[in-house]
Design an enzyme around this catalytic site. Structure first.
Site, PDB file in Angstrom:
ATOM      1  CE  LYS A 199      51.367  -7.319  21.971  1.00  0.00           C
ATOM      2  NZ  LYS A 199      50.281  -7.129  22.895  1.00  0.00           N
ATOM      3  CE  LYS A 252      46.748  -3.159  16.082  1.00  0.00           C
ATOM      4  NZ  LYS A 252      45.951  -3.494  17.258  1.00  0.00           N
ATOM      5  CE  LYS A 292      56.081   1.712  22.053  1.00  0.00           C
ATOM      6  NZ  LYS A 292      54.674   2.064  21.957  1.00  0.00           N
TER       7      LYS A 292
END
Ligand code: TRP
Length: 335
Positions: free
Chosen positions: A203, A116, A200
């Site tokens: 969103k 992140k 995967k």
């Protein structure tokens, strides 16, 4: 909470408008199966979302919407404690204390932090670094035995165990040392992006057609599946090298409750076009009752408010008990 059942705690961040099909099949749908056997707490992790910049009005409406999605997915507010993280101040209070029992090096090793901080290089804030400590507080406050999480959160639960053991080593048995509960690998947990079937379903897929959201209208679901990446063969079969088809078979199996083998047999004579249409229909069909229930709940804000208020009250009572024990142990003067 009677104390004779094992305690489960988990949560999702209200950082999107809709949970994904992957969230639903891999997480919520499993949570529903746990609600009778365990004492379960399900949190809306609004505090965690601030580690990435949010729009205030959106965060507020998404939090309420996520609660409605929890219930629409089948979580019963009478069987589970559902609450908003920021409504229980003990989370922030315990996180501070646990900060002082967590090493910089431990947090620096968290792969999610590394990922992140690359993705949001312009906003590598202290909260992003500290995120796993808040998560440890979430878990330890309720003496959770099991924490259902995806594999991406497993490292955070392991850190929680380390912090709990360290604290217990100094002060005696204060915390229950939790275990990650990785649901039996159901088809749902293996759903991949429709546009890149090696990744995967997420969103944050760079391609909006890669991910199915539980609140996508039926025609959007059908269209996304029609556009799914497949291969240049013309055989519906589950085997290595056919990632796109494998993924669609997995989705079909998951939404219909069939096995992947049954699904593959059903379509062994079909072309990709018919196969995709059938997967699209079946998926839209599975979303229909969820969306109906969701709309009904969103039209009844009083009910949602009653659920999160009572959730915060019940969670708050449990959390306060653990927090006051911790405060006593570390030497704070009783309030
Ligand atoms: N970090 C989790 C996620 O992003 C959400 C979360 C916050 C959580 N606190 C938690 C999950 C406690 C399990 C237990 O998916």
């Amino acid at each position: 909470m009677t104390g004779d059942k094992k305690v489960i705690l988990s949560g999702i961040q209200p950082s999107g408008d809709s949970i994904t099909l992957g969230n639903y099949l891999g997480a919520l749908n499993n949570w529903v199966k746990l609600q009778d056997e365990y004492d379960c707490l399900y949190m809306l992790a609004d505090m965690h979302t601030l580690t990435v910049r949010q729009e205030a009005a959106k965060l507020r409406s998404r939090t309420l919407s996520l609660l409605a999605q929890y219930i629409a997915a089948g979580l019963d507010p009478d069987k589970n404690i559902m609450f908003i993280q920021s409504h229980v101040p003990a989370h922030a209070e315990l996180a501070w204390i646990l900060n002082c029992y967590t090493q910089m090096g431990e947090l620096g090793r968290m792969t999610q932090f590394k990922d992140k901080s690359q993705k949001h290089a312009d906003n590598v804030n202290a909260g992003l670094f500290d995120y796993p400590v808040l998560m440890a507080a979430d878990i330890l406050l309720y003496k959770a035995d099991l924490v259902p999480v995806g594999t991406d959160q497993k490292q955070h639960v392991e850190l929680t165990r380390d912090i709990a053991q360290r604290f217990n080593g100094i002060y005696g048995d204060v915390f229950t040392v939790p275990e990650p509960y990785i649901a039996p690998p159901s088809a749902g947990s293996k759903i991949k992006s429709l546009q890149d079937p090696t990744a995967k379903m997420s969103k944050s897929d760079p391609n909006p057609n890669g991910c199915i959201f539980m609140l996508d209208p039926p025609e959007v679901v059908v269209k996304k599946i029609k556009r799914a990446v497949t291969d240049s063969e013309a055989e519906v079969a589950y085997r290595e090298g056919k990632d796109g088809i494998n993924n669609l078979l997995t989705i079909y199996a998951a939404v219909t409750g069939k096995t992947v083998e049954q699904a593959a047999n059903e379509f062994s004579d079909s072309g990709y076009g018919d196969f995709k249409a059938a997967v699209g229909e079946a998926t839209a069909e599975r979303l229909r009752p969820f969306q109906e229930k969701y709309r009904e709940l969103m039209n009844n804000k009083d009910y949602l408010e009653a659920v999160y208020r009572s959730g915060a009250e019940r969670a708050g009572r449990l959390a306060a008990r653990t927090l006051s024990k911790v405060m006593k142990k570390v030497g704070f003067v009783p309030r």
